[in-house]
Each structure stands twice: as structure tokens, then as C-alpha cells.
Write a protein that holds these residues in place. Sequence first.
Motif, PDB file in Angstrom:
ATOM      1  N   THR A 277       4.567   1.026  18.209  1.00  0.00           N
ATOM      2  CA  THR A 277       4.744   1.947  17.079  1.00  0.00           C
ATOM      3  C   THR A 277       6.165   2.475  17.018  1.00  0.00           C
ATOM      4  O   THR A 277       6.760   2.588  15.933  1.00  0.00           O
ATOM      5  CB  THR A 277       3.751   3.118  17.179  1.00  0.00           C
ATOM      6  N   ILE A 404      -0.709  -7.142   8.435  1.00  0.00           N
ATOM      7  CA  ILE A 404      -2.011  -6.768   7.867  1.00  0.00           C
ATOM      8  C   ILE A 404      -3.091  -6.772   8.944  1.00  0.00           C
ATOM      9  O   ILE A 404      -4.033  -5.965   8.914  1.00  0.00           O
ATOM     10  CB  ILE A 404      -2.374  -7.727   6.718  1.00  0.00           C
ATOM     11  N   ASN A 408      -0.983  -1.260  12.609  1.00  0.00           N
ATOM     12  CA  ASN A 408      -0.144  -0.441  11.728  1.00  0.00           C
ATOM     13  C   ASN A 408       0.057  -1.121  10.380  1.00  0.00           C
ATOM     14  O   ASN A 408       1.187  -1.441   9.993  1.00  0.00           O
ATOM     15  CB  ASN A 408       1.222  -0.195  12.390  1.00  0.00           C
ATOM     16  N   PRO A 409      -1.010  -1.363   9.625  1.00  0.00           N
ATOM     17  CA  PRO A 409      -0.859  -2.074   8.351  1.00  0.00           C
ATOM     18  C   PRO A 409      -0.069  -1.297   7.307  1.00  0.00           C
ATOM     19  O   PRO A 409       0.408  -1.891   6.332  1.00  0.00           O
ATOM     20  CB  PRO A 409      -2.312  -2.293   7.905  1.00  0.00           C
ATOM     21  N   TRP A 410       0.090   0.019   7.507  1.00  0.00           N
ATOM     22  CA  TRP A 410       0.861   0.813   6.542  1.00  0.00           C
ATOM     23  C   TRP A 410       2.289   0.288   6.395  1.00  0.00           C
ATOM     24  O   TRP A 410       2.894   0.369   5.311  1.00  0.00           O
ATOM     25  CB  TRP A 410       0.909   2.281   6.985  1.00  0.00           C
ATOM     26  N   ALA A 411       2.842  -0.246   7.499  1.00  0.00           N
ATOM     27  CA  ALA A 411       4.232  -0.701   7.467  1.00  0.00           C
ATOM     28  C   ALA A 411       4.410  -1.930   6.586  1.00  0.00           C
ATOM     29  O   ALA A 411       5.524  -2.214   6.139  1.00  0.00           O
ATOM     30  CB  ALA A 411       4.706  -0.990   8.888  1.00  0.00           C
ATOM     31  N   TRP A 413       3.279  -2.444   3.533  1.00  0.00           N
ATOM     32  CA  TRP A 413       3.600  -2.059   2.159  1.00  0.00           C
ATOM     33  C   TRP A 413       4.982  -1.429   2.075  1.00  0.00           C
ATOM     34  O   TRP A 413       5.711  -1.651   1.092  1.00  0.00           O
ATOM     35  CB  TRP A 413       2.526  -1.102   1.631  1.00  0.00           C
ATOM     36  N   VAL A 414       5.360  -0.666   3.082  1.00  0.00           N
ATOM     37  CA  VAL A 414       6.706  -0.079   3.096  1.00  0.00           C
ATOM     38  C   VAL A 414       7.746  -1.188   3.200  1.00  0.00           C
ATOM     39  O   VAL A 414       8.757  -1.185   2.479  1.00  0.00           O
ATOM     40  CB  VAL A 414       6.847   0.912   4.270  1.00  0.00           C
TER      41      VAL A 414
END
Length: 487
Positions: A277, A404, A408-411, A413-414
Motif C-alpha cells: 500500500t 482490479i 487496492n482496486p481504487w488505484a 481508476w485513479v
Amino acid sequence: MVNFDALIAALWTVPSAAIVAILAIRRPRWGEFLNLLSAFIVFALTLAILVAAPDAAWVGGSQYLLLTPLGAWVLFCVGVVYLLASIYAIGYMRLLPEEEPRLHKFYALQAGFALTMLVAPLMNNPGIFWIAIDFTTIVSAFLVGFEREAECIEAAWKYLIVVSAGLALALLGIILFYWGGTFSLGPTYALTWANLRATAPKVPETLLFFSFLLTLVGFGTKVGLAPMHTWLPDAHSEGPAPASAMLSGALLNIALLGIYRFLAIVDAGGYGGIGHTALLVLGVFSLAVAGLFIVRQDGAKRMLAYSSLEHMGVLAIGFGFGGPLAFAGALYHMLNHSLTKSLMFFGAGNMMRAYGTKFMSQMRRVLRYYPFSGGIWLLGAVAITGAPPFGLFLSELTILRGGILSANPWAVWVMAALLILIFTAFLNHFRRMIWGPEPEPGATPSLRLSAWNILPMLLAFVPILVLGLWWPNGLWTFFVAAFRVAP
């Protein structure tokens, strides 16, 4: 059975002999030839090492040498960039007649820089790895300041000071890692990557993670990750173009290898989630900083320096995601970036010499005056933004797919949003250079580029296109196998 001791000895002997011969003969033309010969042999040796790379970690040289699939891949990237930069250096440095008396020193430094980068990935002792990384800083600083202009010398000093401060933190992290090992192995033991991984489960969580953060920040400074990147735009933009290509396309990979090896220690200790992370956050932040600066950038090589920050951020994100898919994408990205960024620095060097300026706003109607080299440069710009059908598109897409499936799938889209921003900003600069207004009276470029200036661009472009249209199955198999082996 492959004799890796002999291959590694040859790998180090060739550039060493080239350095001695160049400094002894002291003639620029001989310097060109000897450095180029060294680069060809080094490329062949790194390719041989890659093809014969062991399925498990190989340790030799009285336990001081370590060869892993990942290390062999990094060495191959060094060999590729060293060869391309050595070819291009002949054409580029001949455009500096005022530097003729000391041109041989440039080629000796280029071979010396390559030598230091060929030593570091093979070190089994993290302390000696740190020393080798420090040597890359010292030698490359002389290359950054080679042209002796005020901006070049300032950039070289800034590079030395900022990176040395970061490496001091990395050294402290290595010392703390070693101290953690004394809890289970006693007050003294062999400092190797394998021993640090073996003792990691018995090290207190706070000490283990703090040690990793120090090495992450320290070697992250060398990689040029934000916010430790402040040396990178100056060093990459002020040094000669062949040196800039080696800094961006080869050196940054080696420092990132160090980070990944320390991340593997944290993984072995059972706290890899926090480490991944932390690396992921730095990667995303680097991508954001790069995007914002590329939007407003006017210096050609300075924009490419921020592009290096972008791609090191992408690699950090790939390693931060973890998993075989993201790891494979990161390694594929490493080679494609080495090739593409070399092409881009060569093109920037050509246009800077042709137009007599560092600023893109003064480089106008490039395709009219340089249709072939300018066209390759434009295609390289499309490639470096991660657009199809080039290799970086496949590697970034693979990293996103791996993200995906990560924790940490949020990264994902960023990262995707920031890549779109960088794509738009980067190509907007090229739109103005290609289709902008005519040059001012008296600013029309008349420099005739030689084959030495154009050939390395073409040699870099062909594999970029091929690797974008076809991902060799053998490479995929190699990446998956490399993921299973400790780095």
C-alpha cells in the motif's frame, strides 16, 4: 550447465577494459569505437544471461553474487539502453565541436556508468548493493555536468545532494533490517537478501515496517518518486541526451529493483499488505505530480523527465498491486519504457540541436524540416503516452487488470484517469510543434542529421511497435516464473 561466474566476469571486464583503453588513447574517434564495441558485447552478454536465467536464485562468487530472473531482466534493460545510447552518442557528441578535446572522457564516463549499473543488480549483499547504487550516482553526476554550462553544473550538484540525502536514509534502513535479524541469528551474520527474508517473520512489526519505509524513501529518491523527485527534472533535462536516456531508461529500474527486494522482505515477514500500500500510494502520487507538471511544461527534455516520473509511478503501482498479472505488466512496462524513453530523448536531442533551443514553443513545423526523424519522434510521443498499438499500452493495460484483482482496486481508476490527463497534455505539446505557426525569421532549422542521430531512434521504435502488436508467449512464461522466485 551455464557458467554464470564467467558470464558475469566478462560482463564487468568488457566496459572496464573500454574505460582503460579510452583514457589511455585519449582520442575521441577511438573513444566512440571502443565504447560502441563495449556496448555491443555487453548487450550480447546480458541477452545470454537473460536467456539462460535460472529458474531459482543463483548465488555465486563466494556468496557475494546473486542472479534472479528479475535481476537478469533489469540487466537486459541496461544492455539495451547502453547500446542505443552509445550509437546515438556518436552523432550527438559530434555536434559539440567545442568539446572535442575532452570527448574521450565522455565515452569513458558512459562506459563507467554502464559498468556501475551492471554491478548493482548482481549484488547479494544489500550493503554492497547500496554502495553500487552510490557509485552510479557519482559517475552519472559527471555525465550530467559534462557540458560545463551553469545549468548543467547546478543540476549535477542538485542531483548529488538530493540523492545522497535519500541514500543516507536507505543506508539507515538497511542497518535496521540487519539489526532486526540479530534477534534470531545472533549479533553477527551474513547480510544477504535471503537471510533478511528468513529472519523477517521474527522481527517486530514496527521495526520491520519502519526499516522498509526508510529504504522506500531512500531508494525512492533515486528512482525519482514524488515527492523525492526534485533532482530528476534538472538532471534529465540538462545532461547530454545519451546520458539522459541512460538515466531514465536504465538507472531508475535498478533503484526500483532495490525497493522491490526490500518489499519482498516485508512480504516474508507477513506484513506485505502495508508495504504494498505504501508503494502504491507513492506511485499514484508520482503519477499525479507528473501529470500536473507535464500540462504546463515547455522544455522538451524537462517534459520527458516528468514523463519518467510518470512511468516510475506506473511501475511502482504495478509492484504495489502485487500478484502475477500486475508483476508481469510491470516487467513488460520496464522494457517498453526503456526503449521508448531512449527514443524520445534521442529525438529531443536532435530537435534541440537543430532549432538551437530547449523550448518546445520555439520548435515549429518539425515534420516539414525533419519528416523522417520528426515522424519517428511523433510516433514515440504517441507510444510514451501508453496509446495503442505500442508496447506501453499492453503493459499499462495488464497492470490495470492486475489492479482490479488486487487488494487496492481504487488505484486502478485513479491511475486510468491520470493516464488520460497525461496523454492529452503530452500530445498537445506535440500538436503545437507539428502543426503550429511557422518559425520566426532566422529561426528556420538547417542542421543536417546524420545516420548516427536517426538509426538508434529506428532501432528503438521497431521493437516498441512489435511488442505492442505481439506479446511473445515466452516472455509471459518468463514473467510468471520470475514472480514465483524471490527477487
